[in-house]
Design a protein around this motif. Structure first.
Motif, mmCIF file in Angstrom:
data_model
loop_
_atom_site.group_PDB
_atom_site.id
_atom_site.type_symbol
_atom_site.label_atom_id
_atom_site.label_comp_id
_atom_site.label_asym_id
_atom_site.label_seq_id
_atom_site.Cartn_x
_atom_site.Cartn_y
_atom_site.Cartn_z
ATOM 1 N N GLN A 248 0.855 -1.184 0.000
ATOM 2 C CA GLN A 248 0.000 0.000 0.000
ATOM 3 C C GLN A 248 0.892 1.235 0.000
ATOM 4 O OE1 GLN A 248 -2.649 0.491 3.462
ATOM 5 N NE2 GLN A 248 -4.346 0.744 2.029
ATOM 6 N N GLN A 249 0.606 2.177 -0.883
ATOM 7 C CA GLN A 249 1.407 3.393 -0.959
ATOM 8 C C GLN A 249 0.621 4.570 -0.399
ATOM 9 O OE1 GLN A 249 2.447 3.808 -5.084
ATOM 10 N NE2 GLN A 249 0.336 3.898 -5.789
ATOM 11 N N TYR A 250 1.364 5.540 0.153
ATOM 12 C CA TYR A 250 0.764 6.699 0.791
ATOM 13 C C TYR A 250 1.122 7.956 0.008
ATOM 14 C CZ TYR A 250 0.493 3.304 4.584
ATOM 15 O OH TYR A 250 0.231 2.174 5.315
ATOM 16 N N VAL A 251 0.121 8.796 -0.191
ATOM 17 C CA VAL A 251 0.293 9.985 -1.028
ATOM 18 C C VAL A 251 -0.268 11.200 -0.296
ATOM 19 C CG1 VAL A 251 -0.285 11.081 -3.220
ATOM 20 C CG2 VAL A 251 0.168 8.613 -3.140
ATOM 21 N N GLU A 252 0.510 12.273 -0.305
ATOM 22 C CA GLU A 252 0.093 13.551 0.258
ATOM 23 C C GLU A 252 -0.236 14.498 -0.881
ATOM 24 O OE1 GLU A 252 -0.960 15.842 3.220
ATOM 25 O OE2 GLU A 252 0.611 14.516 3.987
ATOM 26 N N MET A 253 -1.363 15.199 -0.741
ATOM 27 C CA MET A 253 -1.712 16.277 -1.672
ATOM 28 C C MET A 253 -1.677 17.574 -0.867
ATOM 29 S SD MET A 253 -4.846 14.635 -3.889
ATOM 30 C CE MET A 253 -5.027 16.124 -4.875
ATOM 31 N N PRO A 254 -0.558 18.279 -0.862
ATOM 32 C CA PRO A 254 -0.409 19.407 0.058
ATOM 33 C C PRO A 254 -1.139 20.676 -0.343
ATOM 34 C CG PRO A 254 1.604 19.085 -1.192
ATOM 35 C CD PRO A 254 0.702 17.934 -1.541
ATOM 36 N N ASP A 255 -1.340 20.910 -1.646
ATOM 37 C CA ASP A 255 -1.927 22.185 -2.053
ATOM 38 C C ASP A 255 -2.447 22.081 -3.487
ATOM 39 O OD1 ASP A 255 0.339 22.567 -3.810
ATOM 40 O OD2 ASP A 255 1.469 23.270 -2.074
ATOM 41 N N ALA A 256 -2.924 23.212 -4.007
ATOM 42 C CA ALA A 256 -3.565 23.243 -5.322
ATOM 43 C C ALA A 256 -2.595 22.983 -6.474
ATOM 44 C CB ALA A 256 -4.264 24.581 -5.532
ATOM 45 N N SER A 257 -1.294 23.049 -6.208
ATOM 46 C CA SER A 257 -0.327 22.804 -7.283
ATOM 47 C C SER A 257 -0.351 21.348 -7.758
ATOM 48 C CB SER A 257 1.087 23.180 -6.836
ATOM 49 O OG SER A 257 1.563 22.279 -5.849
ATOM 50 N N CYS A 258 -1.040 20.480 -7.017
ATOM 51 C CA CYS A 258 -1.189 19.088 -7.454
ATOM 52 C C CYS A 258 -2.033 18.985 -8.724
ATOM 53 C CB CYS A 258 -1.827 18.254 -6.352
ATOM 54 S SG CYS A 258 -0.845 18.101 -4.846
ATOM 55 N N TYR A 259 -2.849 19.994 -8.977
ATOM 56 C CA TYR A 259 -3.776 19.972 -10.111
ATOM 57 C C TYR A 259 -3.175 20.731 -11.290
ATOM 58 C CZ TYR A 259 -7.289 18.471 -6.686
ATOM 59 O OH TYR A 259 -7.990 17.796 -5.713
ATOM 60 N N VAL A 260 -3.023 20.058 -12.419
ATOM 61 C CA VAL A 260 -2.587 20.701 -13.662
ATOM 62 C C VAL A 260 -3.839 20.990 -14.472
ATOM 63 C CG1 VAL A 260 -1.186 20.480 -15.746
ATOM 64 C CG2 VAL A 260 -0.405 19.416 -13.598
ATOM 65 N N GLN A 261 -4.144 22.267 -14.671
ATOM 66 C CA GLN A 261 -5.385 22.651 -15.339
ATOM 67 C C GLN A 261 -5.112 23.397 -16.639
ATOM 68 O OE1 GLN A 261 -7.305 24.536 -11.837
ATOM 69 N NE2 GLN A 261 -8.843 22.925 -12.016
ATOM 70 N N SER A 262 -6.017 23.198 -17.583
ATOM 71 C CA SER A 262 -5.811 23.720 -18.927
ATOM 72 C C SER A 262 -6.133 25.210 -19.026
ATOM 73 C CB SER A 262 -6.695 22.945 -19.908
ATOM 74 O OG SER A 262 -6.607 23.509 -21.193
ATOM 75 N N GLU A 263 -5.308 25.901 -19.776
ATOM 76 C CA GLU A 263 -5.575 27.301 -20.133
ATOM 77 C C GLU A 263 -5.875 27.424 -21.625
ATOM 78 O OE1 GLU A 263 -2.285 29.645 -18.807
ATOM 79 O OE2 GLU A 263 -2.523 29.045 -16.705
ATOM 80 N N HIS A 264 -6.097 26.294 -22.284
ATOM 81 C CA HIS A 264 -6.354 26.262 -23.721
ATOM 82 C C HIS A 264 -7.446 25.244 -24.024
ATOM 83 C CE1 HIS A 264 -2.192 27.649 -23.173
ATOM 84 N NE2 HIS A 264 -2.398 28.378 -24.256
ATOM 85 N N ALA A 265 -8.052 25.379 -25.199
ATOM 86 C CA ALA A 265 -9.001 24.391 -25.698
ATOM 87 C C ALA A 265 -8.366 23.664 -26.877
ATOM 88 C CB ALA A 265 -10.294 25.071 -26.137
ATOM 89 N N GLY A 266 -8.745 22.405 -27.049
ATOM 90 C CA GLY A 266 -8.199 21.646 -28.171
ATOM 91 C C GLY A 266 -8.253 20.158 -27.928
ATOM 92 N N LEU A 267 -7.270 19.461 -28.503
ATOM 93 C CA LEU A 267 -7.184 18.007 -28.435
ATOM 94 C C LEU A 267 -6.064 17.620 -27.480
ATOM 95 C CD1 LEU A 267 -8.274 15.338 -29.706
ATOM 96 C CD2 LEU A 267 -6.374 15.502 -31.311
ATOM 97 N N LEU A 268 -6.396 16.779 -26.499
ATOM 98 C CA LEU A 268 -5.445 16.401 -25.453
ATOM 99 C C LEU A 268 -4.588 15.219 -25.883
ATOM 100 C CD1 LEU A 268 -4.412 16.532 -22.480
ATOM 101 C CD2 LEU A 268 -6.334 15.025 -21.892
ATOM 102 N N GLU A 269 -3.287 15.392 -25.746
ATOM 103 C CA GLU A 269 -2.331 14.291 -25.900
ATOM 104 C C GLU A 269 -1.687 14.056 -24.533
ATOM 105 O OE1 GLU A 269 2.012 13.194 -27.904
ATOM 106 O OE2 GLU A 269 1.127 15.188 -28.198
ATOM 107 N N MET A 270 -1.989 12.933 -23.904
ATOM 108 C CA MET A 270 -1.373 12.611 -22.627
ATOM 109 C C MET A 270 0.034 12.087 -22.858
ATOM 110 S SD MET A 270 -3.562 13.356 -20.261
ATOM 111 C CE MET A 270 -2.529 12.671 -18.970
ATOM 112 N N THR A 271 0.986 12.543 -22.061
ATOM 113 C CA THR A 271 2.363 12.059 -22.172
ATOM 114 C C THR A 271 2.829 11.395 -20.885
ATOM 115 O OG1 THR A 271 3.247 14.218 -21.518
ATOM 116 C CG2 THR A 271 2.928 13.820 -23.887
ATOM 117 N N CYS A 272 1.910 11.153 -19.971
ATOM 118 C CA CYS A 272 2.227 10.411 -18.747
ATOM 119 C C CYS A 272 1.141 9.364 -18.542
ATOM 120 C CB CYS A 272 2.332 11.343 -17.541
ATOM 121 S SG CYS A 272 0.801 12.226 -17.145
ATOM 122 N N ALA A 273 1.452 8.360 -17.755
ATOM 123 C CA ALA A 273 0.529 7.247 -17.537
ATOM 124 C C ALA A 273 -0.091 7.329 -16.151
ATOM 125 C CB ALA A 273 1.263 5.916 -17.701
#
Length: 335
Positions: A248-273
């Motif tokens: 079992q792994q433990y994860v801390e989410m300390p603040d809003a920087s955990c969220y990557v949010q878009s400032e653009h519209a378009g087609l999403l290409e994910m580069t992480c899994a």
């Protein structure tokens, strides 16, 4: 404040197993004297703690709904010491429509607390939980997943609280839920959440994210069912041994920087899994302009090292959409 307009067809104080409804009077074009009928099951056997188990806070999150429908069908009074209240579809209109929000008033139930008995249907449902059901319980489990727009690494979560004893109890419940990941979760807008209402009343609250994509899988249902079983053992309501994963792994989410949010519209290409590790500054997504060819994509980078907890599921992206959520792997969540 007037009493809730919602009435229950079950007796919350009676021993045995009861299946019934929470009835909210609603008048609309198809039924002048109609009602929203929210299914509820109560399983009670003598004195003991009360667990309030909820799913369908958002109507397109099916893992928790399915697990609680199955539990309501099989749980017997003989297995229980105390009381279990099961509401598989809190926002019944949204669940019927297969949408995150209610088609009746476009209400997002998990942004409508503490609610209002004189508001629309969504706020009336929130008010009933705030003033009737939550005060009945000692411990609460609210089952979420990513719905149609997110895919999320299955986890159970608690929150940082001013009441350190309540925080420790909630953390133990999140760990005992038995998902492969346990998290101290940072919420972007906590004030109107169901979680906040439960915690503000001094009750232990465990929340989850159990998959997503607007579907369920054998693996996500297995995690959900095992977690519900573990939670009732943790609550002292049923007997047995908590079944945790080998690791079992433990994860801390300390603040809003955990969220990557878009400032653009378009087609999403994910580069992480999903479930993979990323480094600060690493490109985690690109957004392509679909109004023209020859344009460079916009790259979005991780603002921290960590584990990819969630990713946007649809490839079409609008401004403001969350693309990726990254949490910090830690040795312990205790403080």
């Amino acid at each position: 404040m007037r009493p809730s307009p919602i009435s229950a067809t079950v007796d919350f104080d009676a021993d045995g197993v009861q299946h019934g409804f929470l009835k909210l009077p609603v008048s609309h074009d198809e039924s002048a004297w109609g009602a929203v009928m929210i299914p509820v099951t109560v399983v009670k056997n003598g004195d003991g703690p009360t667990a309030l188990l909820t799913g369908g806070n958002h109507g397109d999150e099916y893992e928790g709904i399915t697990a609680l429908l199955k539990l309501a069908r099989r749980l017997t009074a003989e297995e229980v010491t105390g009381r279990v209240i099961i509401v598989p579809m809190m926002n019944q209109p949204a669940a019927q429509a297969g949408r995150r929000t209610s088609p009746m008033d476009r209400g997002n139930l998990n942004r409508s607390f503490p609610g209002d008995p004189d508001g629309g249907p969504t706020k009336q449902i929130a008010d009933y939980f705030t003033r009737v059901l939550v005060p009945m319980c000692d411990i609460a489990l609210d089952l979420h997943s990513g719905g149609r727009t997110l895919d999320i690494l299955p986890f159970a979560a608690a929150h940082r609280l001013d009441d350190l004893d309540l925080e420790r109890q909630s953390l133990k419940g999140a760990i005992d839920f038995g998902a492969s990941t346990a998290i101290m979760m940072y919420e972007l807008d906590a004030a109107a959440l169901y979680d906040t209402v439960v915690e503000s009343q001094g009750k232990v609250l465990v929340t989850t994210e159990l998959g997503g994509g607007g579907t369920s899988t054998p693996a996500s249902i297995e995690i959900s069912e095992r977690g519900v079983r573990n939670f009732l053992i943790f609550a002292g309501i049923t007997e047995g041994e908590v079944q945790r994963p080998p690791r079992q792994q433990y994860v801390e989410m300390p603040d809003a920087s955990c969220y990557v949010q878009s400032e653009h519209a378009g087609l999403l290409e994910m580069t992480c899994a999903l479930g993979g590790l990323v480094r600060e500054g690493e490109v985690v997504a690109r957004i392509w302009d679909i109004t023209r060819t020859g344009a460079e994509p916009v790259a979005y980078r991780a603002s921290r090292d960590g584990l990819v907890l969630a990713r946007r599921f649809p490839a079409r992206v609008e401004m403001g959409d969350t693309l990726v959520v990254i949490g910090e792997l830690v040795e312990t969540l205790e403080r």
